[in-house]
Design a protein around this motif. Sequence first.
Motif, PDB file in Angstrom:
ATOM      1  N   VAL A  96       0.787  -0.857   0.407  1.00 52.08           N
ATOM      2  CA  VAL A  96      -0.279   0.318  -0.271  1.00 52.08           C
ATOM      3  C   VAL A  96       1.022   1.403   0.058  1.00 52.08           C
ATOM      4  N   ASP A  97       2.230   1.588   0.873  1.00 53.83           N
ATOM      5  CA  ASP A  97       2.272   2.392   0.495  1.00 53.83           C
ATOM      6  C   ASP A  97       4.383   1.699  -0.256  1.00 53.83           C
ATOM      7  N   ASP A  98       4.171   0.932  -1.110  1.00 54.69           N
ATOM      8  CA  ASP A  98       5.097   0.828  -1.923  1.00 54.69           C
ATOM      9  C   ASP A  98       4.673   0.896  -3.438  1.00 54.69           C
ATOM     10  N   LEU A  99       4.262   0.969  -4.009  1.00 53.89           N
ATOM     11  CA  LEU A  99       3.697   1.584  -5.397  1.00 53.89           C
ATOM     12  C   LEU A  99       4.856   2.192  -6.565  1.00 53.89           C
ATOM     13  N   PRO A 100       5.041   1.687  -7.147  1.00 55.62           N
ATOM     14  CA  PRO A 100       6.126   1.566  -8.395  1.00 55.62           C
ATOM     15  C   PRO A 100       5.414   3.270  -8.456  1.00 55.62           C
ATOM     16  N   LEU A 101       7.338   4.015  -8.557  1.00 51.79           N
ATOM     17  CA  LEU A 101       7.045   5.240  -9.026  1.00 51.79           C
ATOM     18  C   LEU A 101       6.805   5.368 -10.235  1.00 51.79           C
ATOM     19  N   ARG A 102       7.064   4.409 -11.256  1.00 53.46           N
ATOM     20  CA  ARG A 102       6.443   4.459 -12.904  1.00 53.46           C
ATOM     21  C   ARG A 102       5.718   5.251 -13.608  1.00 53.46           C
ATOM     22  N   GLY A 110       2.168  10.705 -18.304  1.00 50.55           N
ATOM     23  CA  GLY A 110       1.696   9.817 -19.537  1.00 50.55           C
ATOM     24  C   GLY A 110       3.112   9.407 -19.985  1.00 50.55           C
ATOM     25  N   ASN A 111       3.443   9.733 -19.085  1.00 50.57           N
ATOM     26  CA  ASN A 111       5.113   9.049 -19.657  1.00 50.57           C
ATOM     27  C   ASN A 111       5.610   8.123 -17.946  1.00 50.57           C
ATOM     28  N   PRO A 112       6.208   7.254 -18.367  1.00 50.13           N
ATOM     29  CA  PRO A 112       6.780   6.634 -17.266  1.00 50.13           C
ATOM     30  C   PRO A 112       8.814   6.704 -16.305  1.00 50.13           C
ATOM     31  N   ASP A 113       9.054   7.181 -17.360  1.00 48.14           N
ATOM     32  CA  ASP A 113      10.931   7.881 -16.746  1.00 48.14           C
ATOM     33  C   ASP A 113      10.476   8.892 -15.664  1.00 48.14           C
ATOM     34  N   CYS A 239       9.915   3.678  -1.685  1.00 44.51           N
ATOM     35  CA  CYS A 239      11.766   4.512  -0.683  1.00 44.51           C
ATOM     36  C   CYS A 239      12.580   3.829  -2.033  1.00 44.51           C
ATOM     37  N   ASP A 240      12.661   2.370  -2.394  1.00 47.21           N
ATOM     38  CA  ASP A 240      13.986   2.791  -3.445  1.00 47.21           C
ATOM     39  C   ASP A 240      14.420   3.077  -4.369  1.00 47.21           C
ATOM     40  N   TYR A 388      -5.790   3.524  -9.748  1.00 43.40           N
ATOM     41  CA  TYR A 388      -6.882   2.407  -9.347  1.00 43.40           C
ATOM     42  C   TYR A 388      -5.389   0.961  -8.966  1.00 43.40           C
ATOM     43  N   LEU A 389      -4.468   1.570  -9.203  1.00 43.77           N
ATOM     44  CA  LEU A 389      -3.526   0.274  -8.319  1.00 43.77           C
ATOM     45  C   LEU A 389      -4.116   0.743  -6.710  1.00 43.77           C
ATOM     46  N   LEU A 390      -4.125   1.748  -6.210  1.00 49.61           N
ATOM     47  CA  LEU A 390      -4.564   1.864  -4.756  1.00 49.61           C
ATOM     48  C   LEU A 390      -5.681   1.570  -4.216  1.00 49.61           C
ATOM     49  N   SER A 391      -6.487   1.777  -5.526  1.00 51.54           N
ATOM     50  CA  SER A 391      -8.105   1.233  -5.133  1.00 51.54           C
ATOM     51  C   SER A 391      -8.168  -0.623  -4.966  1.00 51.54           C
TER      52      SER A 391
END
Length: 462
Positions: A96-102, A110-113, A239-240, A388-391
């Motif tokens: 829940v507190d470790d979602l990807p930054l991308r 609109g871009n994951p970089d 965090c990483d 959506y991912l958080l939900s």
Amino acid sequence: LGEIESAVAHKGGASVQQGRAVAGPGQGQALTGKQGVPQRQCIPEEAEERMAPGGCACVDSCSDGPRAACRIVQAIIACLLLFIGICMQLTAGTHVDDLPLRVLCETYSGNPDVMEKSDFEALSAYYRSFAGVCTNPNGCAPTYAQVASFFLSSNAFAQFQQRVDLMRYADISFYCKYAPNQVSSNASETCRDVREACGGCSPFPCRLYPNQPTSPVDQSNWFLATGLFTYGPIAHVNCDEKTDVFRSFVSAIFKDQSDWEQRDVDAAAIQFHYTCLVDKGSSAYILNCGPVIALLGGIITTATLFKCAHGPPWPEVGINLLTLALIILFVGFWSISISTVSEISQYSICGDEAPPVTYKGRRYDGRPCIDRDSEGHVGYDKWNPFVYLLSMVYSTYIVGGVMTFVSVLMFLGLLTGFTETMMGDRFGKYLVSLQDTIPYKVRLPFPPKSRGGGQPSGQASE
């Protein structure tokens, strides 16, 4: 004479066998089969013979078969529910507190970089171009406090407390490489220009430096809400990945200062990473502690079904652990709801609402849409990726928690006799008596064995 003695011995053995089949604790008559043939019942000696050396038996006699089977089935169902529930809770609680930054950057621009060292070097060079008079012929590099306060201008907590040590909660533009398409079409207009024009307000989204790249024009993005009493969506990011961006930032800012070496940059990054983990430690502890305690309680409760563990202190230990698990489970529900629902509730499901109620991913009151991107496209595939991912993480934890809650109640029923009481007399015959597993109602299921060949006490001879 020999034949007569053999016949008498044979008759005596048959009567003894018949007497053993009839006699028993609390039993007056022998059971009869289809043709009136007596059926033998289990006796203590046979029950002991059925047990493997050093093993455990689930029941105390053969007559407990149907009732014991019901308890065993209940225990199996509870174990399955508990296993699935704790797997869902542990997975959701650790993510829940470790979602990807991308994912967050894809939502923002609109871009994951993500930002790299070269991007921060371009920002530092831009700052030198308009910095005040300084003795350095190459211009004055921005200080850490100046850059930190700028990127924390969208953080209400940092602004109120005048803190620059909260870069782990900096604006999303600090972490994402590309600016969203909603910025000015004038490539030379930067965040500094926007901030000066609005009198020191938060300028985001904007370009950090002139000609900062934006995502392709046909690449839509989603608007992100900024809460007054929360750290924003960046608080849920791994965090990483945030530490890698921070290390690039420190390397670019202090690269011209001789007193900063690579080991100093690494030390600052390690401290950043450690502080980020500490911030999330209390929440992770609450979310994951309940399932672990429920698992221990379930294991001990299952062990009490066997004769080797149904005595003190294991039933009391199982009840205490399961009760504690219920309490922490509800605390976990409260904790994850505070951290996620407050974030998700800032968005709105816009559906097919036409302008002016909804326009290009926003409602008329400024709330971002969950199901519409910045170009106004609608559809399940156009949902805000980060929300959506958080939900999904939140829903997984709640569903797993409900399954854990039901399994804990079933285990408590096995320990306390609640199941037998609620089922009543009609179905009570299918449930094994719990007097042998409750410590304060311990009784001997069979009369004591006779000593020296005598009759067991309290048992009439047949």
